[in-house]
Design an enzyme around this catalytic site. Structure first.
Site, PDB file in Angstrom:
ATOM      1  N   THR A   1      -1.382  18.964  -4.858  1.00  0.00           N
ATOM      2  CA  THR A   1      -0.138  18.790  -4.204  1.00  0.00           C
ATOM      3  C   THR A   1       0.087  18.929  -2.636  1.00  0.00           C
ATOM      4  O   THR A   1      -1.213  19.494  -1.431  1.00  0.00           O
ATOM      5  CB  THR A   1       0.737  19.855  -4.913  1.00  0.00           C
ATOM      6  OG1 THR A   1       1.042  19.443  -6.310  1.00  0.00           O
ATOM      7  CG2 THR A   1       1.628  19.587  -4.220  1.00  0.00           C
TER       8      THR A   1
ATOM      9  N   ARG B   1       4.481  14.789 -18.792  1.00  0.00           N
ATOM     10  CA  ARG B   1       4.856  16.184 -17.900  1.00  0.00           C
ATOM     11  C   ARG B   1       4.941  16.076 -16.898  1.00  0.00           C
ATOM     12  O   ARG B   1       5.178  15.811 -15.967  1.00  0.00           O
ATOM     13  CB  ARG B   1       2.384  16.420 -18.273  1.00  0.00           C
ATOM     14  CG  ARG B   1       3.045  18.095 -17.430  1.00  0.00           C
ATOM     15  CD  ARG B   1       2.315  18.184 -16.054  1.00  0.00           C
ATOM     16  NE  ARG B   1       2.244  19.487 -15.587  1.00  0.00           N
ATOM     17  CZ  ARG B   1       1.934  19.641 -13.916  1.00  0.00           C
ATOM     18  NH1 ARG B   1       2.262  18.928 -13.578  1.00  0.00           N
ATOM     19  NH2 ARG B   1       2.038  20.858 -14.099  1.00  0.00           N
TER      20      ARG B   1
ATOM     21  N   GLY C   1       5.772  19.436 -13.522  1.00  0.00           N
ATOM     22  CA  GLY C   1       5.210  20.734 -13.020  1.00  0.00           C
ATOM     23  C   GLY C   1       6.314  20.646 -11.954  1.00  0.00           C
ATOM     24  O   GLY C   1       7.553  21.278 -12.569  1.00  0.00           O
ATOM     25  N   ASP C   2       6.037  22.115 -11.292  1.00  0.00           N
ATOM     26  CA  ASP C   2       7.089  22.634 -10.585  1.00  0.00           C
ATOM     27  C   ASP C   2       7.295  22.438  -9.632  1.00  0.00           C
ATOM     28  O   ASP C   2       8.472  22.674  -8.867  1.00  0.00           O
ATOM     29  CB  ASP C   2       5.923  24.002 -10.462  1.00  0.00           C
ATOM     30  CG  ASP C   2       5.015  23.914  -8.998  1.00  0.00           C
ATOM     31  OD1 ASP C   2       4.297  22.898  -9.826  1.00  0.00           O
ATOM     32  OD2 ASP C   2       4.942  24.105  -7.952  1.00  0.00           O
TER      33      ASP C   2
ATOM     34  N   THR D   1       2.020  25.429  -4.828  1.00  0.00           N
ATOM     35  CA  THR D   1       0.768  24.474  -5.455  1.00  0.00           C
ATOM     36  C   THR D   1       0.269  25.367  -6.168  1.00  0.00           C
ATOM     37  O   THR D   1      -0.682  26.288  -5.751  1.00  0.00           O
ATOM     38  CB  THR D   1      -0.290  23.516  -4.089  1.00  0.00           C
ATOM     39  OG1 THR D   1      -0.980  23.160  -5.058  1.00  0.00           O
ATOM     40  CG2 THR D   1      -0.392  24.973  -3.495  1.00  0.00           C
TER      41      THR D   1
ATOM     42  N   THR E   1      -1.070  26.096 -10.634  1.00  0.00           N
ATOM     43  CA  THR E   1      -0.751  25.951 -11.533  1.00  0.00           C
ATOM     44  C   THR E   1       0.809  25.748 -12.122  1.00  0.00           C
ATOM     45  O   THR E   1       1.556  26.821 -12.541  1.00  0.00           O
ATOM     46  CB  THR E   1      -1.357  26.434 -12.769  1.00  0.00           C
ATOM     47  OG1 THR E   1      -2.468  27.236 -12.311  1.00  0.00           O
ATOM     48  CG2 THR E   1      -1.709  26.133 -14.894  1.00  0.00           C
ATOM     49  N   GLY E   2       0.968  24.013 -12.570  1.00  0.00           N
ATOM     50  CA  GLY E   2       2.928  24.171 -12.635  1.00  0.00           C
ATOM     51  C   GLY E   2       3.634  25.119 -13.607  1.00  0.00           C
ATOM     52  O   GLY E   2       4.764  25.542 -13.169  1.00  0.00           O
TER      53      GLY E   2
HETATM   54  N1  ASP Z   1       2.053  22.163  -8.531  1.00  0.00           N
HETATM   55  C1  ASP Z   1       1.134  20.978  -9.195  1.00  0.00           C
HETATM   56  C2  ASP Z   1       2.067  20.318 -10.849  1.00  0.00           C
HETATM   57  O1  ASP Z   1       1.243  21.336 -11.336  1.00  0.00           O
HETATM   58  C3  ASP Z   1      -0.179  20.366  -8.719  1.00  0.00           C
HETATM   59  C4  ASP Z   1      -0.782  21.425  -7.175  1.00  0.00           C
HETATM   60  O2  ASP Z   1       0.166  21.594  -7.063  1.00  0.00           O
HETATM   61  O3  ASP Z   1      -1.673  20.508  -7.248  1.00  0.00           O
HETATM   62  O4  ASP Z   1       2.325  19.248 -10.838  1.00  0.00           O
END
Ligand code: ASP
Length: 321
Positions: free
Chosen positions: A184, A212, A214-215, A235, A237-238
């Protein structure tokens, strides 16, 4: 300082290009460093010329979306069915205005759409087909999904599938031993009037299940800004960042408990680890402190403090060359 007297001394900027666990032999990655340096330099120059924090983070993230080396826009990672599904969000610390978008694959700049949602609609969060229709109505540039797909990401998807993994962008798929990997992009800024803003854009996780979210586009999780506390872009694990309510947790610790930015970010990152996640954040507080913590092996980052020098780092350790 008050809002009618711009003061260049207050300017701060930070940028990330994701976190993860690249192979030990990944080397110094000069291309990635050059991009981080160039984009941070351009955003800082904008701030010096009087741009708002909002304009600086929008431009920085837009430039990163156009760079295939990072997981946003062109070169975004792909979902299990080989499609880009892009998420982005922007937050204005002045009045907590925000805009977010999820699951789009036809809008050239997801962060521009997030900004347009914030400024040109009565809503804050759009997804999928409705978001793309809105982008067309607002006159934003549309592209075919293939515009974002690169050969590297197709290979990465195949590797993730072979490993049965859902990975962060920068992870080494050869020895990735859990279900995550990131890449990200995000930016936070404090402008010459002391206002804060944050912006984040991503393709999410490689080999993620279609649909899906993410965060990144969840305001208060991966993206957050409030002039009374801090601007934060995450950035990692969302799912774990959502469970920890990362951005708002940092805000609450600072605004309600009087914690420092470092302590608030460290605590939020502990919570991410508690919920089985990896990653990091970039954050700037109302006093201009900058925090860049991460618990993966690396986080691609650049930042500019009061001295105006652009610093770049990837691995652990402070002011990278
Ligand atoms: N945080 C992002 C997600 O989970 C992924 C990332 O940071 O690369 O979508």
């Amino acid at each position: 300082m008050n809002s009618s007297s711009p003061d260049p001394e207050t300017i701060r900027f930070a940028l990330h290009g994701g976190a993860g666990d690249p192979p030990p032999g990944a080397g110094p990655q000069p291309q990635q460093r050059d991009v981080l340096r160039r984009v941070a330099g351009e955003a800082h120059a904008l701030l010096r010329a009087g741009a708002s924090a909002l304009d600086a983070v929008t431009r920085a993230v837009e430039l990163m979306e156009d760079c295939p080396l990072f997981n946003a826009g062109i070169g975004a990672v792909l979902s299990r069915d080989g499609q880009p599904e892009l998420d982005a969000a922007i937050a204005d610390g002045t009045d907590r205005a925000c805009g977010a978008v999820t699951g789009i694959s036809r809008v050239r700049s997801p962060i521009r759409l997030a900004r347009a949602i914030m400024e040109r609609t009565p809503h804050v969060f759009f997804g999928g087909a409705g978001a793309e229709r809105l982008a067309a109505e607002l006159g934003l540039e549309l592209v075919e999904p293939g515009f974002f797909i690169t050969a590297e990401r197709l290979q990465q998807l195949e590797a993730a599938k072979r490993a049965g993994a859902i990975t962060l962008d920068h992870d080494d798929h050869a020895f990735c031993d859990d279900d995550a990997a990131f890449g990200t992009v995000g930016a936070v800024a404090r402008d010459s009037r002391g206002h804060l803003a944050a912006a984040t854009s991503t393709g999410g996780l490689s080999n993620k299940l279609p649909g899906r979210v993410g965060d990144t586009p969840v305001i208060g999780a991966g993206t957050f800004a409030d002039d009374r506390s801090a601007a934060v872009s995450c950035t990692g694990t969302g799912e774990s960042f959502i469970r920890s309510g990362f951005g708002h947790a940092v805000h609450a610790r600072i605004a309600w408990c009087g914690w420092t930015l470092d302590r608030a970010c460290a605590e939020a990152l502990e919570s991410v680890a508690h919920y089985h996640g990896r990653g990091g954040c970039i954050a700037i507080d109302a006093q201009g402190n900058i925090a860049l913590p991460f618990n993966a092996r690396s986080m691609y980052r650049a930042w500019v403090e009061a001295d105006g020098v652009v610093r770049v780092a990837i691995g652990p350790g402070g002011d990278g060359a």
